[in-house]
Scaffold this motif. Structure first.
Motif, PDB file in Angstrom:
ATOM      1  N   UNK A 122       0.841  -1.190   0.000  1.00 57.30           N
ATOM      2  CA  UNK A 122       0.000   0.000   0.000  1.00 57.30           C
ATOM      3  C   UNK A 122       0.879   1.243   0.000  1.00 57.30           C
ATOM      4  N   UNK A 123       0.266   2.352  -0.440  1.00 59.15           N
ATOM      5  CA  UNK A 123       0.975   3.632  -0.482  1.00 59.15           C
ATOM      6  C   UNK A 123       0.265   4.617   0.438  1.00 59.15           C
ATOM      7  N   UNK A 124       1.082   5.586   0.934  1.00 59.34           N
ATOM      8  CA  UNK A 124       0.501   6.626   1.772  1.00 59.34           C
ATOM      9  C   UNK A 124       1.267   7.931   1.609  1.00 59.34           C
ATOM     10  N   UNK A 125       0.589   9.022   1.967  1.00 57.74           N
ATOM     11  CA  UNK A 125       1.183  10.346   1.863  1.00 57.74           C
ATOM     12  C   UNK A 125       0.874  11.096   3.150  1.00 57.74           C
ATOM     13  N   UNK A 126       1.711  12.089   3.460  1.00 49.33           N
ATOM     14  CA  UNK A 126       1.483  12.873   4.689  1.00 49.33           C
ATOM     15  C   UNK A 126       1.929  14.305   4.469  1.00 49.33           C
ATOM     16  N   UNK A 127       1.168  15.216   5.088  1.00 46.77           N
ATOM     17  CA  UNK A 127       1.498  16.650   5.090  1.00 46.77           C
ATOM     18  C   UNK A 127       2.230  16.946   6.406  1.00 46.77           C
ATOM     19  N   UNK A 128       3.536  17.248   6.372  1.00 49.94           N
ATOM     20  CA  UNK A 128       4.274  17.460   7.631  1.00 49.94           C
ATOM     21  C   UNK A 128       3.716  18.602   8.453  1.00 49.94           C
TER      22      UNK A 128
END
Length: 1009
Positions: free
Chosen positions: A24-30
């Motif tokens: 799976x892939x994921x993204x995050x806004x620091x």
């Protein structure tokens, strides 16, 4: 679409493949800590995407305690920019509370564009199977340490297990370079294998040149003891020439006493697919950045387009006070283009008549009481003229992004539209007058004229009907014009099918239509009508009947008399049985029946039946006034009328009863809600508001409602009746003709009133009530002509308290008479003290209700004051129609006049007194309501209204007093109009005894010639 070695295929297939491969892939806004993930991410943990609000905190809570410390630190460093990524293994708790092992990687990417924030992109791979394999591998290696012979046997099992697990285990002797691997390694690298044993140089020669240094560094750290586990991602050249991305993990097996050589045991698995997904995700990120730039460009285009239009966008952030109004509003209002209009300037430009409503609406919007608003208002142009605008606004919740609430809106110039509306109204008025002339002719005819239409699609309507037709049907004519099908709602339901059938037959044959049927008239109940009409066909197939209705009720009633006489005996027998449990006047269940129903509901609740209950208490307002002024027969008619309304307003499963006097109760069926109670009350109030006459005279009354809801009647028991009574009491004391629900706040309010009741009693005992005095000034000479006595409470803790805060409770305690007596006694004493010090007050006024005028003690004190040179005036506060008061009131009025006491009408112009009432009571003065006085300096309508009141007073030979005068401009206008006396803060606020003495003496000295 993605173009690969196998041809084009949809990107969704990639995500499905990743999902089935445990990837799976994921993204995050620091900055905001918000996270996004593919569907496979949630699937790996057993969640539906809609169940999860994904962020850093959610991940922290699901980390295995043994894995949390180090991994959270790694994540923190990436989020705060201390590291550009991490690569780690940890366990996460799934929805079923079990833990799975995952391999997680993350990288911090700087997005293109100077204003773009960096973003973290990462992968999550299910390595539970791999971890299990590692566990078995460690067990195998442990066995090798204790017994190498057994290790050789275990090796075969290990090789078989790893083949089936899809990974490639290997064993390296650093000293000799011997490299042992299984067949899976051949599948991974394509290397030709002559048995399972090879040399490490064969493998290292196939490692990509850019990765060989990292591989050697990890092995060196392992051999030196700097690391317990070596991990590295690298590319391995396949035999066909392409490179395969791999992930290798290795541990050191120290040499034993029997065999000194150290060994390195490891596994290698293919991660090419994961790397490919990372490449795709980076491409998606670049695409998202491009779309963001497009959105910014679109926003710039929108800004330029609105500047050339009549729409002015704006926004405001209540929490910080930040906001902006588009600059071209200044141009629309005729100001220079560089004139800046903020929210403060916008408030100053609002028309005074619109400002209060807009303030209230925006305050409600700021506090979240409403989510959006829309309304029209006027703004002042640079030349002083007014221009109409339509304002729209909406709350935008940005809490999910960690941002405060924003209110966005627009102002649209609708001045031309408003002018068109005025012109249309004038045209419509002309047409209306013409229509009224024609309608008058139709309405005086003894028949009800109508036009009925059947459209080809089956729709039925009445394009036209006369006023007499509406009277026959018992439906308001305006309601028919809005919805002509309301006529069918009054037809008795069983008469509708044959009525419609006859209509369709006439449409087919075009024969004359005739029919007799029943309607339910709101006042006359069942009315028989006979209709006759001639049909005609229109070219489009529409059939139209033009005809008339006659009221044939009398004919039908004569036919039914015999049948009615036969039924009457049976009805009387049933009535005798019913009367034991029903009220003889209204026909509703009586108190005995009501108590039985309450008891049965309580018993069922205690026996496992429905436990909820909703009780509505109803008490008529001003019912005593109806009895006193119109007689008890009118009161009985009112009770019967209310019972009829209750009967048709409640559901068949509800229970309505008259429990005594003018009190009624409705016990709703189980399963009812507070919303259902509110709907029933709304229906009842709607019917009660319709005028009711008895013998040609209007019966004026209303109703107050109290509602109590119990979730568990077995717990609350009979207390539900007390709760409903408390809510009813609150409705009564809050102004009557209203609905109140029993709430915890109501309970607290009752406790407050009880405390206030104690304090009022103490105030009387401790002599805390004092009179204050407000001067009344001659408009012509400026001299003191009188004063008004105003009640004040010197509270030991709260200071000076005005009557609004306590008089209502005092009325409930029946202490107003005592307080009035105290005020008059203290005022009488003050007059005496002033007289000794040289002040003779020409007139003293008291606020007295019509009911208090009957009190002999009040009249006696007033007479004692009137015996001096000071005239005494009673200001009537109660909203009464003098012509309808009873003989006792008129008798007391005569006695008051005989005692030398004048009468003034207070708050004249607020609708409380009529011209006939003025002629009946013959007051000495009219006190004009301060709400009319306030705008008199700037509003011609108010000025003309005051002038009209003065003219009425002059015609009747009485004076006028303007109260609430606050500015010299108001005083000047009122003098010009002809007001006799002025009172208000322009001259003085209410004063204590000593303050008033000083004021009056100073005024007398300054006014002396």
């Amino acid at each position: 679409m993605y173009q690969g070695a196998l041809g084009p295929f949809d990107q969704k297939i990639l995500f499905q493949a990743a999902k089935h491969a445990g990837f799976a892939q994921w993204f995050a806004d620091p900055r905001t800590r918000r996270m996004w993930a593919t569907e496979a991410f949630y699937d790996l943990l057993g969640f539906d995407p809609l169940e999860v609000s994904l962020d850093h905190e959610w991940i922290r809570k699901r980390l295995h305690p043994d894995d949390a410390g180090k991994n959270l630190e790694n994540m923190r460093k990436v989020f705060f920019g201390e590291n550009d990524g991490f690569d780690t293994d940890f366990r996460l708790m799934c929805k079923d509370r079990s833990y799975k092992w995952f391999h997680a990687t993350a990288r911090l990417y700087e997005r293109e564009g100077s204003r773009s924030e960096p973003i973290i992109c990462g992968n999550l791979t299910d390595i539970s199977h791999r971890k299990e394999t590692e566990k078995r591998l460690r067990q195998a290696l442990s066995l090798a340490e204790t017994a190498r012979e057994e290790a050789e046997k275990s090796e075969d099992l290990l090789l078989l297990a790893t083949e089936n697990a899809g990974i490639s285990p290997w064993l390296l002797n650093p000293g000799s370079g011997t490299f042992i691997r299984n067949k899976r390694f051949k599948t991974l690298s394509g290397m030709p294998m002559d048995g399972d044993v090879g040399h490490s140089s064969d493998v290292s020669s196939r490692v990509h040149p850019d990765d060989i240094a990292a591989v050697r560094q990890e092995l060196a750290s392992l051999l030196c003891g700097h690391k317990a586990v070596a991990k590295v991602e690298h590319r391995l050249r396949h035999e066909d020439g392409h490179y395969v991305w791999c992930s290798s993990i290795a541990r050191l097996l120290p040499g034993t006493a029997e065999k000194r050589s150290n060994l390195i045991c490891g596994v290698t698995n293919d991660i090419s697919e994961r790397i490919a997904h990372e490449v795709e995700l980076n491409a998606a990120l670049r695409d998202a950045q491009a779309k963001r730039l497009e959105a910014l460009e679109a926003a710039e285009i929108l800004r330029h387009s609105t500047e050339k239009s009549s729409v002015v966008p704006w926004y405001r952030i209540p929490e910080t006070g930040e906001g902006h109004v588009a600059g071209h509003l200044a141009t629309i209002l005729g100001f220079p283009s560089d004139f800046e209009i903020g929210f403060r300037q916008l408030r100053e430009l609002l028309h005074p008549d619109d400002a209060q409503d807009m303030d209230n609406n925006f305050l409600a919007l700021d506090h979240g009481e409403i989510e959006e608003l829309s309304g029209a208002f006027r703004l002042q142009r640079a030349d002083g003229s007014w221009r109409w605008f339509k304002g729209q606004a909406q709350r935008v919740d940005r809490s999910a992004e960690g941002l405060p609430i924003m209110i966005c809106g627009s102002l649209t110039d609708i001045d031309e539209l408003k002018q068109n509306e005025v012109r249309l109204a004038e045209t419509a008025n002309t047409l209306r007058r013409s229509h009224e002339h024609l309608t008058l002719v139709a309405d005086v005819a003894p028949v009800g004229l109508y036009e009925f239409r059947l459209s080809p699609d089956g729709r039925l309507d009445f394009p036209y009907c006369s006023g007499r037709f509406a009277d026959f049907a018992g439906v308001d004519h305006s309601a028919i014009m809005k919805d002509s099908m309301k006529l069918f709602s009054v037809v008795v339901p069983e008469d509708i099918p044959p009525l419609l059938a006859s209509v369709h037959r006439s449409a087919e044959t075009l024969d004359l239509w005739q029919r007799r049927f029943r309607i339910r008239h709101p006042e006359r109940d069942i009315v028989w009508l006979h209709g006759t009409s001639v049909p005609r066909k229109e070219p489009d197939g529409t059939c139209i009947w033009t005809g008339a209705f006659l009221d044939v009720t009398a004919d039908v009633e004569r036919e039914q008399e015999q049948r009615h006489a036969h039924l009457l005996a049976e009805q009387m027998r049933a009535e005798n049985e019913r009367q034991a449990l029903h009220d003889g006047l209204t026909g509703l269940p009586n108190r005995r029946f009501y108590d039985r129903m309450i008891g049965e509901r309580l018993e069922r609740a205690r026996s496992g039946g429905p436990k909820d209950a909703v009780l509505i208490r109803l008490d008529l307002d001003h019912f005593k006034h109806v009895n006193d002024t119109l007689g008890h027969e009118a009161g009985d008619a009112v009770l019967a009328h209310v019972a009829e309304i209750l009967g048709r307003s409640v559901r068949s499963s509800d229970f309505a009863a008259r429990i005594g006097g003018d009190e009624f109760s409705i016990l709703m069926a189980p399963g009812a809600s507070e919303k259902g109670a509110r709907e029933i009350v709304k229906r009842i109030r709607g019917d009660l508001e319709k005028p009711m006459k008895f013998e040609g005279r209007q019966c004026r009354f209303g109703a107050s409602f109290g509602v109590a809801f119990s979730e568990d009647l077995s717990r609350d028991g009979a207390d539900i009746q007390m709760f409903a009574n408390a809510a009813l009491y609150r409705a009564k004391v809050s102004g009557r003709n209203r609905l109140e629900f029993f709430t915890p706040d109501l309970h607290q309010s009752l406790l407050h009133d009880r405390r206030l009741s104690v304090e009022i009693h103490e105030a009387i005992e401790d002599d805390q009530f004092v009179p204050f005095f407000q001067p009344q000034i001659s408009a012509e000479s400026g001299r003191l002509v009188g004063l008004e006595v105003l009640l004040r409470w010197r509270h030991p803790a709260k200071g000076l308290v005005t009557p609004e805060a306590f008089l209502q409770v005092a009325e409930q305690l029946r202490l107003v008479a005592d307080i009035d007596r105290i005020m008059m006694e203290k005022s009488l004493e003050a007059l005496g003290r002033w007289r000794k010090r040289g002040l003779e007050v020409p007139k003293i006024s008291f606020n007295v209700s019509s009911g208090r005028m009957h009190d002999p003690g009040v009249v006696a004190l007033a007479t004692q004051m009137a015996a001096s040179n000071t005239r005494v005036t009673f200001e009537l506060l109660e909203s009464i129609l003098i012509e309808e008061e009873n003989a006792a009131f008129r008798d007391h009025l005569a006695k008051i006049r005989a005692a030398g006491i004048d009468i003034e009408i207070d708050d004249f112009g607020s609708g409380h007194a009529s011209i006939i009432g003025l002629m009946e009571i013959a007051p000495s003065a009219l006190k004009i309501d301060k709400r009319i006085i306030f705008p008199v300096a700037r509003d011609n309508r108010a000025r003309n209204l005051v002038r009209a009141i003065v003219e009425i007073a002059n015609t009747l030979g009485i004076n006028t007093v303007a109260e609430g005068v606050e500015t010299e401009e108001q005083a000047m206008v009122l003098r010009e109009i002809g007001c006799n006396v002025l009172q208000g803060y322009l001259f003085s606020c209410p004063l204590s005894e000593e303050q008033f003495l000083s004021f009056a003496l100073n005024l007398e000295r300054n006014s002396a010639p």
